[in-house]
Design a protein around this motif. Structure first.
Motif, PDB file in Angstrom:
ATOM      1  N   ILE A 152       3.501  10.408  15.554  1.00  0.00           N
ATOM      2  CA  ILE A 152       2.602  11.427  14.981  1.00  0.00           C
ATOM      3  C   ILE A 152       3.081  12.842  15.336  1.00  0.00           C
ATOM      4  CG2 ILE A 152       0.272  12.409  15.117  1.00  0.00           C
ATOM      5  CD1 ILE A 152      -0.832   9.602  15.305  1.00  0.00           C
ATOM      6  N   MET A 153       3.535  13.030  16.579  1.00  0.00           N
ATOM      7  CA  MET A 153       3.921  14.381  16.997  1.00  0.00           C
ATOM      8  C   MET A 153       5.213  14.863  16.354  1.00  0.00           C
ATOM      9  SD  MET A 153       2.765  14.811  21.003  1.00  0.00           S
ATOM     10  CE  MET A 153       2.992  16.586  20.882  1.00  0.00           C
ATOM     11  N   VAL A 154       6.070  13.946  15.940  1.00  0.00           N
ATOM     12  CA  VAL A 154       7.315  14.374  15.282  1.00  0.00           C
ATOM     13  C   VAL A 154       7.126  14.524  13.770  1.00  0.00           C
ATOM     14  CG1 VAL A 154       8.766  13.297  17.046  1.00  0.00           C
ATOM     15  CG2 VAL A 154       8.160  11.985  15.016  1.00  0.00           C
ATOM     16  N   ALA A 155       5.897  14.351  13.305  1.00  0.00           N
ATOM     17  CA  ALA A 155       5.616  14.470  11.865  1.00  0.00           C
ATOM     18  C   ALA A 155       5.794  15.920  11.418  1.00  0.00           C
ATOM     19  CB  ALA A 155       4.184  14.006  11.582  1.00  0.00           C
ATOM     20  N   PRO A 156       6.074  16.143  10.136  1.00  0.00           N
ATOM     21  CA  PRO A 156       6.219  17.509   9.608  1.00  0.00           C
ATOM     22  C   PRO A 156       4.920  18.299   9.782  1.00  0.00           C
ATOM     23  CG  PRO A 156       7.006  15.880   8.036  1.00  0.00           C
ATOM     24  CD  PRO A 156       6.325  15.126   9.122  1.00  0.00           C
ATOM     25  N   ASP A 157       5.040  19.632   9.901  1.00  0.00           N
ATOM     26  CA  ASP A 157       3.861  20.485  10.070  1.00  0.00           C
ATOM     27  C   ASP A 157       2.975  20.508   8.839  1.00  0.00           C
ATOM     28  OD1 ASP A 157       4.670  21.111  12.600  1.00  0.00           O
ATOM     29  OD2 ASP A 157       5.816  22.873  11.982  1.00  0.00           O
ATOM     30  N   GLU A 158       3.571  20.375   7.681  1.00  0.00           N
ATOM     31  CA  GLU A 158       2.799  20.429   6.439  1.00  0.00           C
ATOM     32  C   GLU A 158       1.963  19.159   6.284  1.00  0.00           C
ATOM     33  OE1 GLU A 158       3.601  20.941   1.642  1.00  0.00           O
ATOM     34  OE2 GLU A 158       5.234  21.162   3.064  1.00  0.00           O
ATOM     35  N   ASN A 159       0.664  19.338   5.991  1.00  0.00           N
ATOM     36  CA  ASN A 159      -0.277  18.209   5.846  1.00  0.00           C
ATOM     37  C   ASN A 159      -0.240  17.301   7.084  1.00  0.00           C
ATOM     38  OD1 ASN A 159      -1.007  19.057   3.212  1.00  0.00           O
ATOM     39  ND2 ASN A 159       0.798  18.008   2.369  1.00  0.00           N
ATOM     40  N   PHE A 160      -0.224  17.914   8.239  1.00  0.00           N
ATOM     41  CA  PHE A 160      -0.052  17.160   9.476  1.00  0.00           C
ATOM     42  C   PHE A 160      -1.166  16.145   9.698  1.00  0.00           C
ATOM     43  CE2 PHE A 160      -1.369  16.880  13.969  1.00  0.00           C
ATOM     44  CZ  PHE A 160      -0.302  16.149  14.455  1.00  0.00           C
ATOM     45  N   ILE A 161      -2.410  16.564   9.510  1.00  0.00           N
ATOM     46  CA  ILE A 161      -3.551  15.696   9.789  1.00  0.00           C
ATOM     47  C   ILE A 161      -3.508  14.440   8.927  1.00  0.00           C
ATOM     48  CG2 ILE A 161      -6.066  15.497   9.762  1.00  0.00           C
ATOM     49  CD1 ILE A 161      -5.018  17.205  12.019  1.00  0.00           C
ATOM     50  N   SER A 162      -3.327  14.609   7.621  1.00  0.00           N
ATOM     51  CA  SER A 162      -3.290  13.447   6.725  1.00  0.00           C
ATOM     52  C   SER A 162      -2.115  12.533   7.075  1.00  0.00           C
ATOM     53  CB  SER A 162      -3.188  13.899   5.267  1.00  0.00           C
ATOM     54  OG  SER A 162      -2.002  14.645   5.059  1.00  0.00           O
ATOM     55  N   PHE A 163      -0.978  13.150   7.452  1.00  0.00           N
ATOM     56  CA  PHE A 163       0.192  12.355   7.821  1.00  0.00           C
ATOM     57  C   PHE A 163      -0.081  11.565   9.105  1.00  0.00           C
ATOM     58  CE2 PHE A 163       4.556  11.544   9.187  1.00  0.00           C
ATOM     59  CZ  PHE A 163       5.160  11.212   7.983  1.00  0.00           C
ATOM     60  N   ALA A 164      -0.782  12.200  10.047  1.00  0.00           N
ATOM     61  CA  ALA A 164      -1.122  11.533  11.309  1.00  0.00           C
ATOM     62  C   ALA A 164      -2.056  10.352  11.064  1.00  0.00           C
ATOM     63  CB  ALA A 164      -1.764  12.529  12.265  1.00  0.00           C
ATOM     64  N   VAL A 165      -3.017  10.529  10.172  1.00  0.00           N
ATOM     65  CA  VAL A 165      -3.957   9.444   9.856  1.00  0.00           C
ATOM     66  C   VAL A 165      -3.219   8.270   9.234  1.00  0.00           C
ATOM     67  CG1 VAL A 165      -5.903   8.793   8.400  1.00  0.00           C
ATOM     68  CG2 VAL A 165      -5.949  10.973   9.624  1.00  0.00           C
ATOM     69  N   ILE A 166      -2.277   8.556   8.334  1.00  0.00           N
ATOM     70  CA  ILE A 166      -1.524   7.485   7.666  1.00  0.00           C
ATOM     71  C   ILE A 166      -0.703   6.696   8.685  1.00  0.00           C
ATOM     72  CG2 ILE A 166       0.348   7.010   6.042  1.00  0.00           C
ATOM     73  CD1 ILE A 166      -0.713   9.328   4.330  1.00  0.00           C
ATOM     74  N   ARG A 167      -0.057   7.391   9.602  1.00  0.00           N
ATOM     75  CA  ARG A 167       0.753   6.689  10.602  1.00  0.00           C
ATOM     76  C   ARG A 167      -0.120   5.907  11.577  1.00  0.00           C
ATOM     77  NH1 ARG A 167       6.438   9.673  11.987  1.00  0.00           N
ATOM     78  NH2 ARG A 167       7.140   9.763   9.826  1.00  0.00           N
ATOM     79  N   PHE A 168      -1.283   6.433  11.886  1.00  0.00           N
ATOM     80  CA  PHE A 168      -2.228   5.709  12.730  1.00  0.00           C
ATOM     81  C   PHE A 168      -2.639   4.404  12.049  1.00  0.00           C
ATOM     82  CE2 PHE A 168      -6.708   4.665  13.421  1.00  0.00           C
ATOM     83  CZ  PHE A 168      -6.718   4.443  14.790  1.00  0.00           C
ATOM     84  N   LEU A 169      -2.954   4.486  10.751  1.00  0.00           N
ATOM     85  CA  LEU A 169      -3.357   3.286  10.002  1.00  0.00           C
ATOM     86  C   LEU A 169      -2.202   2.311   9.846  1.00  0.00           C
ATOM     87  CD1 LEU A 169      -5.557   4.939   7.209  1.00  0.00           C
ATOM     88  CD2 LEU A 169      -6.325   3.665   9.220  1.00  0.00           C
ATOM     89  N   PHE A 175       0.813  -1.215   0.000  1.00  0.00           N
ATOM     90  CA  PHE A 175       0.000   0.000   0.000  1.00  0.00           C
ATOM     91  C   PHE A 175       0.855   1.277   0.000  1.00  0.00           C
ATOM     92  CE2 PHE A 175      -3.115  -3.070   1.609  1.00  0.00           C
ATOM     93  CZ  PHE A 175      -4.239  -2.716   0.877  1.00  0.00           C
ATOM     94  N   GLN A 176       2.180   1.067  -0.078  1.00  0.00           N
ATOM     95  CA  GLN A 176       3.129   2.185  -0.158  1.00  0.00           C
ATOM     96  C   GLN A 176       2.928   3.183   0.998  1.00  0.00           C
ATOM     97  OE1 GLN A 176       2.719   3.816  -4.135  1.00  0.00           O
ATOM     98  NE2 GLN A 176       3.925   2.162  -5.038  1.00  0.00           N
ATOM     99  N   LEU A 177       2.781   2.622   2.190  1.00  0.00           N
ATOM    100  CA  LEU A 177       2.651   3.464   3.373  1.00  0.00           C
ATOM    101  C   LEU A 177       4.024   3.959   3.809  1.00  0.00           C
ATOM    102  CD1 LEU A 177       0.135   1.303   5.454  1.00  0.00           C
ATOM    103  CD2 LEU A 177      -0.379   3.347   4.117  1.00  0.00           C
ATOM    104  N   PRO A 178       4.145   5.227   4.185  1.00  0.00           N
ATOM    105  CA  PRO A 178       5.435   5.733   4.657  1.00  0.00           C
ATOM    106  C   PRO A 178       5.797   5.125   6.016  1.00  0.00           C
ATOM    107  CG  PRO A 178       3.734   7.393   4.985  1.00  0.00           C
ATOM    108  CD  PRO A 178       3.096   6.270   4.206  1.00  0.00           C
ATOM    109  N   SER A 179       7.082   4.918   6.249  1.00  0.00           N
ATOM    110  CA  SER A 179       7.577   4.371   7.520  1.00  0.00           C
ATOM    111  C   SER A 179       6.907   3.047   7.884  1.00  0.00           C
ATOM    112  CB  SER A 179       7.366   5.387   8.649  1.00  0.00           C
ATOM    113  OG  SER A 179       7.990   6.614   8.355  1.00  0.00           O
TER     114      SER A 179
END
Length: 352
Positions: free
Chosen positions: A109-126, A24-28
């Motif tokens: 999630i908290m160390v994620a970049p500020d840009e597009n934070f919400i979408s990045f947080a959702v991806i890491r949660f999933l 699914f090409q998920l980051p990290s």
């Protein structure tokens, strides 16, 4: 070191989590592998409970992380404060087993970049949820544990070792230091035996008929474990007071030897009968248990009249009392087993 099923399943869960994350090409994807390690459990039922708790913990960690970043930012001081709050919430909800994974979710999630934070947080949660689900799937499909087989096998092995030592001690042929060391080892094995029993108890059955059979089996296995503990207690007493036994009059010592041989033989027979290796002789055994009790009671009374050291007599009375208790527990297991076989005559299976 023994390579157990849980070790293999942990590796398989990590592989599955990393593979699906890559598909699914998920980051990290590494976080999926970490979550899979946290979520693997020794039984299917515990895996089911774990996936519920870990999802709750994952959600808590993600929500606190998003809330803190939106309100305060992602400075490391705020990450530490958020971690404290996550731990407190998990403890209040009595899901302390999920604290580690909750903190992992919070930090990534908290160390994620500020840009597009919400979408990045959702991806890491999933991504982390993917690891949890991978562990549950592996535990459900591959190498499902057969705890009943393992339980009976452990009971038979531990009991066999105890009865061998009783027989050796009964003939004054046991090596003192080796027996002392083995008694300590047998205590540890009994602790592990209780854990296996708990895993077997937690296994769920679907059909009502199987549920009733499972409940009766649990009662029998619990009594088997109780009986194993009684035999170990008796062995410890014989070992502790071996000098007093050696000083007994020859005729009295032979009476104790005969009773010990009879008790250990009955213990072996009842285990073999449960596994289908010995035939049922219930009525004969019940009469034998009653006769044993009466003879041990006579022996108990007789010991109080012997001209021996008072302390030695006290020690011998303790041993005979434990033999009487051992005989009573054997009789109780015999009754339980006879009842079980009467209800499940056509369902008896070899458990080994």
């Amino acid at each position: 070191m023994k390579l157990g099923a849980r070790i293999l399943k942990t590796g398989m869960a990590v592989v599955l989590a990393l593979f699906v994350a890559e598909v699914f090409q998920l980051p990290s994807p590494v976080f999926a592998g970490i979550a899979a390690v946290f979520a693997i459990q020794p039984s299917i039922y515990r895996s089911y409970l774990t996936i519920i708790e870990q999802v709750q913990g994952n959600i808590i960690g993600a929500m606190i992380a998003v809330l803190f970043v939106l309100l305060f930012g992602n400075h490391y001081i705020f990450i530490g404060l958020a971690a404290i709050i996550v731990i407190i919430i998990n403890l209040q909800l009595k899901i302390e087993n999920t604290i580690s994974l909750s903190l992992v979710t919070l930090i990534v999630i908290m160390v994620a970049p500020d840009e597009n934070f919400i979408s990045f947080a959702v991806i890491r949660f999933l991504t982390i949820f993917l690891g949890i689900f991978s562990a549950f799937l592996i535990n459900l499909i591959f190498l499902p544990p057969k705890y009943e087989t393992k339980l009976f096998s452990s009971i038979s092995d531990i009991t066999g070792d105890i009865l061998k030592w009783i027989r050796l001690s009964n003939r004054q042929a046991a090596e003192h230091l080796l027996l002392k060391k083995d008694i300590s080892s047998l205590k540890d094995k009994l602790i592990h035996l209780d854990q296996i029993y708990l895993f077997f108890k937690e296994e769920r059955t679907v059909l009502r008929k199987n549920r009733y059979q499972k409940q009766r089996k649990l009662v029998i296995y619990r009594q088997m474990i109780t009986l194993t503990r009684k035999s170990l207690d008796l062995l410890k007493k014989i070992h502790h007071y071996e000098n007093d036994l050696q000083d007994l009059p020859e005729m009295t010592w032979k009476q104790i030897q005969e009773k010990l041989d009879n008790l250990t033989s009955n213990h072996e027979h009842i285990l073999m009968r449960y596994s289908g290796k010995a035939r049922q002789i219930h009525e004969e055994k019940m009469s034998e248990y009653e006769a044993n009790f009466e003879e041990l009671l006579v022996m108990f009374t007789h010991f109080q009249t012997l001209e021996m050291d008072k302390m030695a007599i006290t020690h011998m009375l303790q041993i005979i009392s434990m033999m009487m208790d051992y005989n009573e527990q054997l009789e109780h297991l015999e009754i339980l087993l006879n009842s079980y076989q009467a209800f499940h005559k056509n369902e008896m299976e070899m458990v080994e």
